[in-house]
Design a protein around this motif. Structure first.
Motif, PDB file in Angstrom:
ATOM      1  N   LEU A 106       0.798  -1.221   0.000  1.00 22.59           N
ATOM      2  CA  LEU A 106       0.000   0.000   0.000  1.00 22.59           C
ATOM      3  C   LEU A 106       0.832   1.273   0.000  1.00 22.59           C
ATOM      4  O   LEU A 106       0.411   2.286  -0.569  1.00 22.59           O
ATOM      5  CB  LEU A 106      -0.953   0.016   1.202  1.00 22.59           C
ATOM      6  CG  LEU A 106      -2.099  -1.004   1.171  1.00 22.59           C
ATOM      7  CD1 LEU A 106      -3.022  -0.775   2.352  1.00 22.59           C
ATOM      8  CD2 LEU A 106      -2.886  -0.917  -0.131  1.00 22.59           C
ATOM      9  N   VAL A 107       1.981   1.284   0.687  1.00 16.79           N
ATOM     10  CA  VAL A 107       2.775   2.514   0.765  1.00 16.79           C
ATOM     11  C   VAL A 107       4.193   2.325   0.253  1.00 16.79           C
ATOM     12  O   VAL A 107       5.064   3.155   0.501  1.00 16.79           O
ATOM     13  CB  VAL A 107       2.812   3.061   2.220  1.00 16.79           C
ATOM     14  CG1 VAL A 107       1.434   3.466   2.668  1.00 16.79           C
ATOM     15  CG2 VAL A 107       3.423   2.056   3.191  1.00 16.79           C
ATOM     16  N   SER A 108       4.439   1.223  -0.459  1.00 16.01           N
ATOM     17  CA  SER A 108       5.748   0.957  -1.087  1.00 16.01           C
ATOM     18  C   SER A 108       6.888   1.017  -0.081  1.00 16.01           C
ATOM     19  O   SER A 108       7.976   1.490  -0.402  1.00 16.01           O
ATOM     20  CB  SER A 108       5.998   1.966  -2.224  1.00 16.01           C
ATOM     21  OG  SER A 108       5.005   1.868  -3.204  1.00 16.01           O
ATOM     22  N   GLU A 109       6.654   0.537   1.134  1.00 12.08           N
ATOM     23  CA  GLU A 109       7.685   0.543   2.169  1.00 12.08           C
ATOM     24  C   GLU A 109       8.178  -0.886   2.364  1.00 12.08           C
ATOM     25  O   GLU A 109       7.557  -1.695   3.066  1.00 12.08           O
ATOM     26  CB  GLU A 109       7.112   1.107   3.475  1.00 12.08           C
ATOM     27  CG  GLU A 109       8.169   1.343   4.538  1.00 12.08           C
ATOM     28  CD  GLU A 109       7.584   2.074   5.747  1.00 12.08           C
ATOM     29  OE1 GLU A 109       7.661   1.512   6.856  1.00 12.08           O
ATOM     30  OE2 GLU A 109       7.044   3.184   5.567  1.00 12.08           O
ATOM     31  N   ARG A 110       9.298  -1.187   1.708  1.00 11.86           N
ATOM     32  CA  ARG A 110       9.827  -2.547   1.757  1.00 11.86           C
ATOM     33  C   ARG A 110      10.426  -2.834   3.117  1.00 11.86           C
ATOM     34  O   ARG A 110      11.230  -2.046   3.629  1.00 11.86           O
ATOM     35  CB  ARG A 110      10.895  -2.731   0.678  1.00 11.86           C
ATOM     36  CG  ARG A 110      11.289  -4.186   0.476  1.00 11.86           C
ATOM     37  CD  ARG A 110      12.421  -4.294  -0.527  1.00 11.86           C
ATOM     38  NE  ARG A 110      13.676  -3.811   0.033  1.00 11.86           N
ATOM     39  CZ  ARG A 110      14.833  -3.822  -0.626  1.00 11.86           C
ATOM     40  NH1 ARG A 110      14.869  -4.253  -1.868  1.00 11.86           N
ATOM     41  NH2 ARG A 110      15.933  -3.385  -0.053  1.00 11.86           N
ATOM     42  N   LEU A 150      -5.629  -8.989  11.922  1.00 12.56           N
ATOM     43  CA  LEU A 150      -5.611  -8.754  10.478  1.00 12.56           C
ATOM     44  C   LEU A 150      -6.374  -7.473  10.103  1.00 12.56           C
ATOM     45  O   LEU A 150      -5.899  -6.676   9.279  1.00 12.56           O
ATOM     46  CB  LEU A 150      -6.225  -9.959   9.757  1.00 12.56           C
ATOM     47  CG  LEU A 150      -5.420 -11.261   9.811  1.00 12.56           C
ATOM     48  CD1 LEU A 150      -6.212 -12.414   9.199  1.00 12.56           C
ATOM     49  CD2 LEU A 150      -4.090 -11.094   9.084  1.00 12.56           C
ATOM     50  N   VAL A 151      -7.538  -7.283  10.704  1.00 11.13           N
ATOM     51  CA  VAL A 151      -8.344  -6.097  10.398  1.00 11.13           C
ATOM     52  C   VAL A 151      -7.600  -4.828  10.797  1.00 11.13           C
ATOM     53  O   VAL A 151      -7.537  -3.846  10.032  1.00 11.13           O
ATOM     54  CB  VAL A 151      -9.703  -6.181  11.112  1.00 11.13           C
ATOM     55  CG1 VAL A 151     -10.429  -4.834  11.066  1.00 11.13           C
ATOM     56  CG2 VAL A 151     -10.581  -7.249  10.472  1.00 11.13           C
ATOM     57  N   SER A 152      -7.026  -4.824  11.996  1.00 16.12           N
ATOM     58  CA  SER A 152      -6.342  -3.619  12.472  1.00 16.12           C
ATOM     59  C   SER A 152      -5.066  -3.350  11.676  1.00 16.12           C
ATOM     60  O   SER A 152      -4.737  -2.192  11.402  1.00 16.12           O
ATOM     61  CB  SER A 152      -6.015  -3.747  13.961  1.00 16.12           C
ATOM     62  OG  SER A 152      -5.135  -4.833  14.207  1.00 16.12           O
ATOM     63  N   SER A 153      -4.335  -4.389  11.291  1.00 14.53           N
ATOM     64  CA  SER A 153      -3.117  -4.190  10.512  1.00 14.53           C
ATOM     65  C   SER A 153      -3.423  -3.495   9.189  1.00 14.53           C
ATOM     66  O   SER A 153      -2.739  -2.548   8.791  1.00 14.53           O
ATOM     67  CB  SER A 153      -2.427  -5.527  10.246  1.00 14.53           C
ATOM     68  OG  SER A 153      -1.994  -6.132  11.444  1.00 14.53           O
ATOM     69  N   PHE A 154      -4.471  -3.944   8.518  1.00 11.29           N
ATOM     70  CA  PHE A 154      -4.877  -3.303   7.270  1.00 11.29           C
ATOM     71  C   PHE A 154      -5.334  -1.868   7.528  1.00 11.29           C
ATOM     72  O   PHE A 154      -4.972  -0.937   6.786  1.00 11.29           O
ATOM     73  CB  PHE A 154      -5.998  -4.113   6.625  1.00 11.29           C
ATOM     74  CG  PHE A 154      -6.470  -3.549   5.312  1.00 11.29           C
ATOM     75  CD1 PHE A 154      -5.647  -3.523   4.200  1.00 11.29           C
ATOM     76  CD2 PHE A 154      -7.757  -3.039   5.200  1.00 11.29           C
ATOM     77  CE1 PHE A 154      -6.080  -2.994   2.996  1.00 11.29           C
ATOM     78  CE2 PHE A 154      -8.205  -2.511   3.995  1.00 11.29           C
ATOM     79  CZ  PHE A 154      -7.374  -2.490   2.892  1.00 11.29           C
ATOM     80  N   GLY A 155      -6.117  -1.665   8.580  1.00 10.72           N
ATOM     81  CA  GLY A 155      -6.598  -0.327   8.897  1.00 10.72           C
ATOM     82  C   GLY A 155      -5.482   0.628   9.270  1.00 10.72           C
ATOM     83  O   GLY A 155      -5.513   1.815   8.899  1.00 10.72           O
ATOM     84  N   TYR A 156      -4.467   0.141   9.988  1.00  7.39           N
ATOM     85  CA  TYR A 156      -3.347   1.010  10.382  1.00  7.39           C
ATOM     86  C   TYR A 156      -2.560   1.488   9.170  1.00  7.39           C
ATOM     87  O   TYR A 156      -2.134   2.651   9.102  1.00  7.39           O
ATOM     88  CB  TYR A 156      -2.413   0.271  11.339  1.00  7.39           C
ATOM     89  CG  TYR A 156      -3.019  -0.070  12.676  1.00  7.39           C
ATOM     90  CD1 TYR A 156      -4.122   0.620  13.168  1.00  7.39           C
ATOM     91  CD2 TYR A 156      -2.495  -1.101  13.457  1.00  7.39           C
ATOM     92  CE1 TYR A 156      -4.682   0.296  14.390  1.00  7.39           C
ATOM     93  CE2 TYR A 156      -3.042  -1.421  14.675  1.00  7.39           C
ATOM     94  CZ  TYR A 156      -4.143  -0.734  15.142  1.00  7.39           C
ATOM     95  OH  TYR A 156      -4.686  -1.057  16.359  1.00  7.39           O
ATOM     96  N   ILE A 157      -2.349   0.596   8.196  1.00  8.61           N
ATOM     97  CA  ILE A 157      -1.583   1.000   7.019  1.00  8.61           C
ATOM     98  C   ILE A 157      -2.403   1.954   6.150  1.00  8.61           C
ATOM     99  O   ILE A 157      -1.849   2.898   5.569  1.00  8.61           O
ATOM    100  CB  ILE A 157      -1.131  -0.231   6.211  1.00  8.61           C
ATOM    101  CG1 ILE A 157      -0.306  -1.168   7.103  1.00  8.61           C
ATOM    102  CG2 ILE A 157      -0.295   0.206   5.015  1.00  8.61           C
ATOM    103  CD1 ILE A 157       0.846  -0.499   7.815  1.00  8.61           C
ATOM    104  N   LEU A 158      -3.709   1.749   6.062  1.00 12.22           N
ATOM    105  CA  LEU A 158      -4.551   2.723   5.377  1.00 12.22           C
ATOM    106  C   LEU A 158      -4.462   4.089   6.061  1.00 12.22           C
ATOM    107  O   LEU A 158      -4.421   5.129   5.396  1.00 12.22           O
ATOM    108  CB  LEU A 158      -6.009   2.254   5.365  1.00 12.22           C
ATOM    109  CG  LEU A 158      -6.459   1.350   4.221  1.00 12.22           C
ATOM    110  CD1 LEU A 158      -7.955   1.086   4.337  1.00 12.22           C
ATOM    111  CD2 LEU A 158      -6.116   1.937   2.868  1.00 12.22           C
TER     112      LEU A 158
END
Length: 324
Positions: A106-110, A150-158
């Motif tokens: 999502l944010v290109s942070e390898r 899983l839900v929070s990990s996706f939400g945090y990166i968004l």
């Protein structure tokens, strides 16, 4: 390192939250429990900032509120009631790896080598604590905790992707308020009237709302703005450390030798993820900047720009809230 120390407040507060929820809050009201945690915290932060969403932040707040608050809080509440404090908190320690993989997309942070090594070592510690704990483990509780992770990990990166140029406290307030408003009618329809709360339960909700929610989410999202995702995710491993130690010291849960070894591995994982002055730990690349908003809000012209992984830690605090 001060951003790491500030961010660490969040997982420590969340680790203690498992114990408080398990011991003092009503076990049969997860929807009301989540709503009473989110909505007051959001209103407190709104009262401090006095800002309302503008433009794209109306629907962004709704999406983030649903992921980071509504769904996440209900799952965490259920997991806290179904599992011992130590087990409930350690399942969430899988989140560093999930956050790194999602951030890559999502944010290109390898993720760097040290971050991946820290995640692997931390996961090894989690396995030791999970597989050697005493007592029977609730499968629905583990599934609820894993889903919350899983839900929070996706939400945090968004949140990291969208929060560039937006005041951290304001966006946190919008998420919490939106999530609480989503939960209230669902709780009324499913659980009926609100549960009667004793004095200890009211005090517990005070901690859950002000410390484990308003304060914890504000510093967590601040850390996501100023630190690489890998570092923030590994700092989150302090969640199970707090949960296990609190469960042992206060709740009388038994801590085995294997679990002590697991805790040591978790701490090693956190140390491996600490940022360096050059921002290049383990060969990780400087993350690409998220694309600017097509519809910038009024706050974006004065907010602090996103810091990349290669800059030194800056001493400036997050953008201050302005009165409307």
């Amino acid at each position: 390192m001060r951003w790491v120390a500030l961010t660490a407040v969040a997982p420590a507060a969340w680790g203690a939250n498992y114990y408080v929820t398990h011991e003092f809050l009503p076990p049969d009201s997860p929807l009301y429990g989540a709503a009473l945690r989110a909505l007051p915290a959001g209103l407190v932060l709104l009262g401090l900032c006095r800002q309302r969403p503008r433009g794209v932040w109306w629907w962004r707040s709704a999406v983030l509120g649903l992921l980071n608050v509504s769904v996440f809080f209900v799952l965490v509440y259920a997991a806290s009631q179904l599992l011992p404090t130590s087990i409930a908190s350690t399942v969430m320690a899988v989140s560093p790896l999930a956050m790194m993989l999602i951030a890559w997309v999502l944010v290109s942070e390898r993720p760097g080598i040290a971050h991946l090594a820290g995640a692997a070592i931390g996961l090894g510690g989690v396995c030791l604590m999970l597989l050697t704990g005493t007592g029977e483990v609730s499968v629905p509780g583990v599934l609820a905790s894993a889903a919350a992770m899983l839900v929070s990990s996706f939400g945090y990166i968004l949140t990291k992707r969208w929060n560039t140029g937006t005041d951290v406290l304001a966006s946190t307030a919008w998420q919490l308020t939106a999530g609480g408003l989503f939960l209230l009618p669902v709780a009324a329809a499913v659980e009926g009237p609100p549960p009667a709360l004793s004095t200890p339960a009211l005090l517990a909700f005070g901690y859950v709302t002000l410390v484990a929610t308003a304060l914890a989410f504000a510093v967590w999202f601040t850390g996501l703005r100023h630190l690489p995702v890998g570092t923030v995710g590994l700092v989150g491993l302090l969640n199970p450390v707090t949960g296990v130690l609190l469960g042992t010291a206060v709740a009388g849960e038994v801590l085995t030798v294997q679990q002590l070894c697991g805790l040591a591995l978790v701490l090693v994982g956190v140390v491996l993820g600490r940022p360096t002055r050059t921002g290049r730990r383990g060969g990780s690349r400087t993350p690409l900047q998220p694309a600017p908003d097509k519809h910038p809000t009024r706050e974006s012209s004065t907010a602090i720009p996103h810091e990349d992984q290669g800059t030194r830690e800056q001493g400036a605090a997050p953008t201050a809230c302005r009165d409307e």
